[in-house]
Design a protein around this motif. Structure first.
Motif, PDB file in Angstrom:
ATOM      1  N   UNK A 195       0.921   2.665   2.331  1.00  0.00           N
ATOM      2  CA  UNK A 195       1.101   1.962   1.281  1.00  0.00           C
ATOM      3  C   UNK A 195       2.627   2.098   1.242  1.00  0.00           C
TER       4      UNK A 195
ATOM      5  N   UNK B  65      -5.998  -4.673  -5.365  1.00  0.00           N
ATOM      6  CA  UNK B  65      -5.442  -3.629  -4.874  1.00  0.00           C
ATOM      7  C   UNK B  65      -5.481  -3.810  -3.166  1.00  0.00           C
TER       8      UNK B  65
ATOM      9  N   UNK C 228       0.991   3.486  -9.486  1.00  0.00           N
ATOM     10  CA  UNK C 228       0.870   1.975  -9.247  1.00  0.00           C
ATOM     11  C   UNK C 228      -0.301   1.711  -8.320  1.00  0.00           C
ATOM     12  N   UNK C 229      -0.783   0.663  -8.805  1.00  0.00           N
ATOM     13  CA  UNK C 229      -1.928  -0.007  -7.788  1.00  0.00           C
ATOM     14  C   UNK C 229      -1.355  -0.608  -6.806  1.00  0.00           C
ATOM     15  N   UNK C 230      -1.550  -0.338  -5.461  1.00  0.00           N
ATOM     16  CA  UNK C 230      -0.958  -0.801  -4.317  1.00  0.00           C
ATOM     17  C   UNK C 230      -0.823  -2.242  -4.339  1.00  0.00           C
TER      18      UNK C 230
ATOM     19  N   UNK D 160       4.686   3.594  -2.009  1.00  0.00           N
ATOM     20  CA  UNK D 160       3.363   3.747  -3.029  1.00  0.00           C
ATOM     21  C   UNK D 160       3.947   4.779  -3.931  1.00  0.00           C
TER      22      UNK D 160
ATOM     23  N   UNK E  26      -4.572  -1.621  -0.962  1.00  0.00           N
ATOM     24  CA  UNK E  26      -4.951  -0.330  -0.284  1.00  0.00           C
ATOM     25  C   UNK E  26      -6.710  -0.482  -0.297  1.00  0.00           C
TER      26      UNK E  26
END
Lengths: 590, 590
Positions: free
Chosen positions: B447, B416, B454-456, B450, B418
């Protein structure tokens, strides 16, 4: 001269090792060690044992194995260090017939890759269907994987090694995943239909009631007919419904299926796999003239993704009477209302209530779905048992601090909105991790109008929190929001919080989950239990009947909603076999 | 009948208390306790003692004091609980002559404020000039402060209490900050000139060589003439240069000044205060016909902010021969080159080299500047001694993880981007805090594209690191970048790092800093040492001569580059007195 599993199980250690010779490149020790785990219950079991041996061998041995592989179209091709299998596979991919420019490019890629990772690029060039990737696909994969993190890429190489071995093993045993290949091809054929504007870009996009969508429905109907379904119809919302009747007319039916619409620039398997796997099973029943004491009703749901209109899970929703009439007035980006789109497609909105099923007519609902996540891919497991579709809660948050000069405001005099959010991100991450099977994501993150030299006065982010049960989700939500509150209070910043979604968990019915467990076990595969973090049509059916899902491994870390979404015909074959086993169980129970 | 400081210092405790009666609303104990610190060296000293008494009295006593103040135009106005002073001040602001709609709005604001904070809104309605805020200003301030954090707002009320007392004390002592008032008015008058498009919005914007900018130069020239400077000229880059000669022609000069250009939607004091304060001192010398054994050269630098063109510190840069000829070809947003703008303004680019000074002709450089930060405002100190203009290092960073499904990717399988950045933000914050006088800021944070679910896969941010010495800055940079590297390695994410700025620190020359210390001490004020986190013209002069700066407190938490930037005429008066003292010291040294 093919080997059989009985032969392998009965052979002496040295004979057995001989039988498995040449699987892993210059590394017979992997098969040899796996042989200690005999008897193998299936080829899938043997494959899994070899995966375990390599997984437990440690990084050094893994790297040695990878290094034993030749570079793609590299110098080794000309030397005698290549195994016959390697040469054969690279030949098939056309890599021995490259233009000088292509060879130069491969040389550059090999060098860059080797510089970055310290081992050669390993790719199962025969691909997910076993028939070979194109040169363009190989180049694209090479370029993409060059960007990977080294620790990830090591494992991606090992996964490709195992895939190479899987195909070699099939060859040795003279086995083809025939049903899996057919279903793989069906997906390929169905993916030919895509919405206007996407075909040109080579992208798959099928949204509700477009021409492409209606063509998919027509193709599914035709395929059901070819499979031998007794009746096929397209219902008032566009669901494609096929029934294969039981031995007696009064028998209850197993309800199954998934959706055939897609997101924009989608993968081929999301949804569709859950329609085609049971269709393949019905085809086998029909081919052999068998009927079960239960009926089988397979539905291709017309809409699940909510792309054209804001109504998601529309197709399965209609089955449980959860179609909201106000949806008919929703308009798409071109101003066309859902009602107009339905009328244009020849659907009668007034018939929608009749789509509703009587749950008493059904045994329950099962859904096969590509995982859309990395778990099975990483664990090298073809199938996963879904324990629950997670409940989720989403928030849009804004933290409001004080924007001030990044140079002149001492650290102890700041109310930095972004620093507060940074703490929240880490708290949410740690809190979800503590649960083991919860997930927490800050997917959107922004300092609006941020400047390098201004301490953030505002910071916006989203929180997405999911857990297999509502209680577990709520406990996590409580903790994360309390932390947000405490962090903001301590840092003297304010915040606003807006809940944007709240969805209940849909735990699998124990009896149905147990059937999937028995089905997977019957294939000689270990059971892996996992929640589904994504929503599925099964969530809707869950409201009126028992349900359980089966996950199929996705390649490329299980990426989904992306053209890279893929799965092998071997895995599809296993899913079909698991589904058949489930049908056999139900027949036996009847 | 005015009091004198001698009277107050000589009086008995009870007589002295009587003399100071009515300063703090219904709270004579504050003045009484402060009297124990007699003898007072100045009115500023007395004010500071009272500030200290209240600061040490604790929150409860502070809240009681605030509650002793009447609501703005509230019910208390009609009762006899108001002190005569309060009634008088509210009368002056026109608050006793409100329309019914205005009274209703004040009632709403009072109620909302009291609900949020638990005490009444205290505002020094006589404002920074002592002549009274308009009703519109009062309403705007009320609405703005309603958004403050409660802990901050308590202190903002106390600051307003002290300001009310400062004005009451001036009245008691029959004192007006006459020079401060003049200079305050000069700023007001100069702020009438603003670039096209900003006047309509009531915004102050003066960028290099616009009509407004040239009008400012003309006004400064005229004001210098009125102040009695011996020679005034506008040089080849637009600097306005005034010289007040020494008793002998061969004497060296003190160089001083600051910039008259502004950022967009600026405050009135940034830069300009450093031109006007020494001008006021020269005016006093000229008025009384005095000359010193040193010359005084005051420069209004034409450009410091880099708003119209990318060349910052252009005006002071030209003085040290640091004008880059390629700057002439830079174009503004309308495509006008700097060379064209200069020619249009009647400036001769070919004369720029002659702007360069011979450092041997000067004693050194001093610059008075509004702090542009919250420190003096929070410490309730009118003046601050600058120890160094901090060195800074800026980076643009992107962390690249793996975008994946927020529901289907378990926490332990994420990369991840972020979350990695969140760690970096907190590390940078803690590392700068550890130094005490370093600062670290992540001002931009995003992000890209983003999504909530959704996982960054990517996260971009900026890092701005500053410290009073280059060594201290570099040590911090090393630690923060090492942490970035370690965090990314541990989390299996990659990153790119681009250095976007590197500026050396400009420590104050000890002898010059000591002169400012003696000057501030001579006013009876405590010395507060602080770095300047913002860049200033003194940075440029630092390259060729000794320099030191004096900071003047800004109101509204020292906000700058903002129309809310402000300072009181009392503080300006103290800055002028400090500057005069510095001149006296230099004269004595000569």
């Amino acid at each position: 001269m093919s080997i059989t599993l009985d032969q392998l199980n009965a052979a002496s250690a040295s004979d057995a090792a001989q039988l498995l010779d040449g699987l892993y490149e210059h590394s017979p020790w992997i098969a040899t060690q796996a042989l200690a785990m005999r008897p193998f219950r299936s080829l899938a079991h043997l494959k899994h044992c070899m995966v375990q041996v390599l997984a437990n061998a440690g990084r050094e041995a893994q790297v040695v194995l990878i290094r034993a592989h030749p570079e793609l179209a590299g110098k080794a091709m000309a030397s005698n260090t290549l195994t016959a299998e390697s040469t054969n596979e690279q030949n098939k991919a056309g890599l021995t017939q490259c233009s000088p420019a292509e060879l130069r490019r491969i040389g550059e890629l090999n060098e860059a890759y080797s510089d970055k990772f310290g081992f050669p690029f390993v790719l199962a060039v025969r691909g997910t269907r076993g028939t070979g990737l194109t040169k363009a696909q190989i180049f694209a994969t090479f370029e993409r994987r060059l960007l990977d993190h080294p620790r990830f890429e090591l494992h991606e190489c090992l996964r490709n090694v195992h895939r190479i071995v899987e195909l070699r093993l099939n060859d040795k045993f003279g086995i083809q995943p025939a049903l899996g290949n057919d279903v793989w091809d069906w997906h390929d054929r169905l993916a030919a239909y895509t919405d206007p504007g996407y075909a040109e870009k080579g992208q798959l996009t099928v949204t509700y009631l477009t021409d492409a969508h209606r063509a998919c429905a027509a193709m599914l109907s035709g395929q059901m007919r070819e499979c031998g379904f007794d009746s096929i119809h397209i219902d008032a919302v566009g669901n494609v419904v096929g029934r294969y009747e039981a031995t007696t007319g009064s028998a209850k039916a197993l309800l199954t299926g998934s959706h055939y619409d897609t997101v924009r620039n989608a993968g081929k398997y999301d949804g569709r796999l859950g329609i085609y796997v049971p269709m393949a099973c019905v085809r086998e029943l029909s081919r052999t003239g068998r009927r079960l004491p239960i009926a089988i009703e397979v539905i291709g749901f017309a809409e699940e993704e909510g792309q054209r209109f804001k109504a998601t899970l529309l197709g399965s929703g209609a089955l449980i009477g959860d179609f909201k009439s106000e949806w008919l007035e929703q308009r798409d980006a071109n101003g066309i209302s859902m009602r107009e789109a339905m009328q244009h497609a020849g659907l009668r909105p007034e018939d929608i209530p009749s789509v509703r099923r009587n749950p008493g007519d059904y045994l329950g609902f099962v859904e096969v779905h590509i995982e859309q996540g990395p778990v099975l891919n990483e664990l090298a497991l073809p199938l996963g048992i879904v324990t629950s579709i997670t409940g989720s809660m989403r928030y849009a948050v804004e933290v409001i601090g004080t924007a001030c000069h990044a140079g002149t405001t001492p650290m102890n005099r700041r109310s930095d909105a972004a620093a507060a959010v940074a703490e929240v991100i880490l708290v949410a991450e740690a809190r979800a991790t503590r649960d083991g099977n919860s997930v927490a994501t800050v997917g959107q993150l922004l300092v609006p109008n941020g400047s390098t030299n201004v301490v953030p006065g505002r910071c916006q982010f989203t929180l997405d929190l999911r857990a297999p049960t509502d209680n577990q989700r709520d406990a996590m939500v409580t903790d994360v929001l309390a932390a947000l509150d405490a962090i903001c209070a301590r840092r003297q910043v304010a915040y606003t919080l807006e809940q944007t979604m709240c969805a209940s968990a849909a735990p699998s019915a124990p009896a149905w989950q147990a059937r999937w467990e028995r089905a997977v076990d019957s294939l000689g595969l270990p059971l892996h239990h996992m929640p589904s973090g994504a929503g599925h049509d099964a969530m809707k059916l869950h409201e009126v009947m028992q349900q359980a899902m089966l996950f199929v491994r996705g390649q490329n870390s299980g990426i989904s909603h992306n053209p890279l979404e893929s799965t092998t015909s071997d895995d599809i074959q296993l899913a079909i076999e698991a589904f058949s086993n489930l049908l056999t169980q139900l027949a036996g129970e009847g």
